[in-house]
Design a protein around this motif. Structure first.
Motif, PDB file in Angstrom:
ATOM      1  N   THR A  23       0.846  -1.194   0.000  1.00  0.00           N
ATOM      2  CA  THR A  23       0.000   0.000   0.000  1.00  0.00           C
ATOM      3  C   THR A  23       0.874   1.234   0.000  1.00  0.00           C
ATOM      4  O   THR A  23       2.038   1.192   0.395  1.00  0.00           O
ATOM      5  CB  THR A  23      -0.923   0.061   1.236  1.00  0.00           C
ATOM      6  OG1 THR A  23      -0.119   0.221   2.399  1.00  0.00           O
ATOM      7  CG2 THR A  23      -1.785  -1.173   1.360  1.00  0.00           C
ATOM      8  N   GLU A  24       0.312   2.344  -0.440  1.00  0.00           N
ATOM      9  CA  GLU A  24       1.096   3.569  -0.498  1.00  0.00           C
ATOM     10  C   GLU A  24       0.840   4.482   0.701  1.00  0.00           C
ATOM     11  O   GLU A  24       1.422   5.528   0.804  1.00  0.00           O
ATOM     12  CB  GLU A  24       0.810   4.324  -1.798  1.00  0.00           C
ATOM     13  CG  GLU A  24      -0.557   4.971  -1.864  1.00  0.00           C
ATOM     14  CD  GLU A  24      -1.704   4.024  -2.219  1.00  0.00           C
ATOM     15  OE1 GLU A  24      -2.828   4.511  -2.357  1.00  0.00           O
ATOM     16  OE2 GLU A  24      -1.481   2.808  -2.345  1.00  0.00           O
ATOM     17  N   ARG A  25      -0.034   4.089   1.583  1.00  0.00           N
ATOM     18  CA  ARG A  25      -0.332   4.932   2.742  1.00  0.00           C
ATOM     19  C   ARG A  25      -0.534   4.064   3.974  1.00  0.00           C
ATOM     20  O   ARG A  25      -0.874   2.901   3.865  1.00  0.00           O
ATOM     21  CB  ARG A  25      -1.538   5.815   2.480  1.00  0.00           C
ATOM     22  CG  ARG A  25      -2.819   5.118   2.212  1.00  0.00           C
ATOM     23  CD  ARG A  25      -3.984   6.060   1.896  1.00  0.00           C
ATOM     24  NE  ARG A  25      -3.776   6.787   0.675  1.00  0.00           N
ATOM     25  CZ  ARG A  25      -3.549   8.119   0.605  1.00  0.00           C
ATOM     26  NH1 ARG A  25      -3.554   8.848   1.693  1.00  0.00           N
ATOM     27  NH2 ARG A  25      -3.343   8.705  -0.538  1.00  0.00           N
ATOM     28  N   PRO A  26      -0.326   4.652   5.157  1.00  0.00           N
ATOM     29  CA  PRO A  26      -0.442   3.861   6.388  1.00  0.00           C
ATOM     30  C   PRO A  26      -1.879   3.380   6.630  1.00  0.00           C
ATOM     31  O   PRO A  26      -2.837   4.060   6.292  1.00  0.00           O
ATOM     32  CB  PRO A  26      -0.013   4.827   7.490  1.00  0.00           C
ATOM     33  CG  PRO A  26       0.150   6.152   6.869  1.00  0.00           C
ATOM     34  CD  PRO A  26       0.066   6.029   5.397  1.00  0.00           C
ATOM     35  N   VAL A  27      -1.981   2.191   7.214  1.00  0.00           N
ATOM     36  CA  VAL A  27      -3.281   1.633   7.584  1.00  0.00           C
ATOM     37  C   VAL A  27      -3.759   2.338   8.848  1.00  0.00           C
ATOM     38  O   VAL A  27      -2.991   2.586   9.769  1.00  0.00           O
ATOM     39  CB  VAL A  27      -3.169   0.111   7.823  1.00  0.00           C
ATOM     40  CG1 VAL A  27      -4.481  -0.456   8.350  1.00  0.00           C
ATOM     41  CG2 VAL A  27      -2.749  -0.590   6.546  1.00  0.00           C
ATOM     42  N   LEU A  28      -5.026   2.672   8.860  1.00  0.00           N
ATOM     43  CA  LEU A  28      -5.634   3.338   9.999  1.00  0.00           C
ATOM     44  C   LEU A  28      -6.158   2.277  10.962  1.00  0.00           C
ATOM     45  O   LEU A  28      -7.054   1.513  10.624  1.00  0.00           O
ATOM     46  CB  LEU A  28      -6.776   4.229   9.508  1.00  0.00           C
ATOM     47  CG  LEU A  28      -7.479   5.106  10.512  1.00  0.00           C
ATOM     48  CD1 LEU A  28      -6.489   6.077  11.153  1.00  0.00           C
ATOM     49  CD2 LEU A  28      -8.576   5.889   9.820  1.00  0.00           C
ATOM     50  N   GLU A  29      -5.559   2.222  12.131  1.00  0.00           N
ATOM     51  CA  GLU A  29      -5.995   1.280  13.164  1.00  0.00           C
ATOM     52  C   GLU A  29      -6.258   2.080  14.422  1.00  0.00           C
ATOM     53  O   GLU A  29      -5.338   2.457  15.133  1.00  0.00           O
ATOM     54  CB  GLU A  29      -4.941   0.210  13.396  1.00  0.00           C
ATOM     55  CG  GLU A  29      -4.725  -0.681  12.183  1.00  0.00           C
ATOM     56  CD  GLU A  29      -3.617  -1.696  12.364  1.00  0.00           C
ATOM     57  OE1 GLU A  29      -2.852  -1.594  13.347  1.00  0.00           O
ATOM     58  OE2 GLU A  29      -3.511  -2.589  11.510  1.00  0.00           O
ATOM     59  N   SER A 117      -9.102  -2.689   4.504  1.00  0.00           N
ATOM     60  CA  SER A 117      -8.245  -1.775   5.263  1.00  0.00           C
ATOM     61  C   SER A 117      -8.748  -0.348   5.110  1.00  0.00           C
ATOM     62  O   SER A 117      -9.335   0.023   4.096  1.00  0.00           O
ATOM     63  CB  SER A 117      -6.787  -1.876   4.810  1.00  0.00           C
ATOM     64  OG  SER A 117      -6.644  -1.416   3.480  1.00  0.00           O
ATOM     65  N   ARG A 118      -8.539   0.458   6.153  1.00  0.00           N
ATOM     66  CA  ARG A 118      -8.958   1.856   6.144  1.00  0.00           C
ATOM     67  C   ARG A 118      -7.724   2.740   6.248  1.00  0.00           C
ATOM     68  O   ARG A 118      -6.760   2.395   6.913  1.00  0.00           O
ATOM     69  CB  ARG A 118      -9.910   2.125   7.297  1.00  0.00           C
ATOM     70  CG  ARG A 118     -11.250   1.458   7.106  1.00  0.00           C
ATOM     71  CD  ARG A 118     -12.153   1.674   8.314  1.00  0.00           C
ATOM     72  NE  ARG A 118     -13.418   0.998   8.125  1.00  0.00           N
ATOM     73  CZ  ARG A 118     -13.606  -0.296   8.327  1.00  0.00           C
ATOM     74  NH1 ARG A 118     -12.613  -1.051   8.724  1.00  0.00           N
ATOM     75  NH2 ARG A 118     -14.787  -0.839   8.132  1.00  0.00           N
TER      76      ARG A 118
END
Length: 200
Positions: A23-29, A117-118
């Motif tokens: 992915t090109e951006r961090p996963v929001l957890e 994923s968000r």
């Protein structure tokens, strides 16, 4: 002083988080570090809209905007078969905000991938221009490198073109504020002719 600054979060700071492979951006957890209670509410609201209305390829982004009067408005990405006709979540929410007449103070956008994923997502260039025109004092949560941070709307468009020939009477910006914004300064500088070149 912004709510984030008042709550101890530096609007320009970035908190690093893991980036998922591929992915090109961090996963929001959960909520990003430094996000105040009001912005966590925006995140939860945008996520709930996306959980309810997500449809792959049609509704993949939701946005929640907090207004100066404390209310929250939302919007969802509406994809069209003719790409130009598509509507971004941020612009849909901004339109709802303008109807209320209360200025926008904070923006959170959430992207859902087909894998579930968000991710926090920054406004596209068109939405950034709209926010700069109609919500120049707002802050926006964005993914920056491998982290998250809150930035002022003016930081989204550091070399923004000046549009001073149109009136903002009746918009959420307020009468007489003008649309002339210099590079990165977020300040209204009056009303004159439209400039065809970026301010230097």
């Amino acid at each position: 002083m912004s709510d984030a600054a008042a709550a101890g979060a530096d609007p320009g700071s970035v908190v690093s988080v893991p980036v998922a492979p591929g992915t090109e951006r961090p996963v929001l957890e959960g909520s990003p570090a430094g996000m105040d209670a009001g912005d966590r509410e925006l995140l939860a609201t945008a996520t709930a809209v996306l959980d309810t209305r997500y449809r792959q390829g049609m509704h993949e982004v939701a946005a929640a905007l907090r207004l100066a009067d404390g209310s929250v408005v939302t919007g969802i990405h509406v994809e069209a078969s003719a790409g130009r006709a598509s509507v971004c979540a941020e612009s849909a929410a901004l339109s709802a905000a303008i109807v209320t007449g209360s200025p926008v103070v904070a923006v959170v956008g959430v992207l859902r991938r087909p894998t579930g994923s968000r991710h926090l997502i920054e406004p596209c260039g068109v939405c950034a221009e709209l926010l700069a025109d109609h919500a120049p004092g707002a802050r926006v949560w964005v993914a920056v490198g491998d982290g998250f941070g809150a930035v002022d709307v003016a930081e989204l468009l550091p070399f923004r073109r000046r549009r001073t020939g149109r009136s903002t009477v009746g918009s959420a910006v307020g009468p007489g504020d003008g649309l002339a914004v210099g590079p990165g300064d977020g300040s209204a500088v009056g009303s004159a002719a439209v400039s065809a070149t970026p301010e230097v």
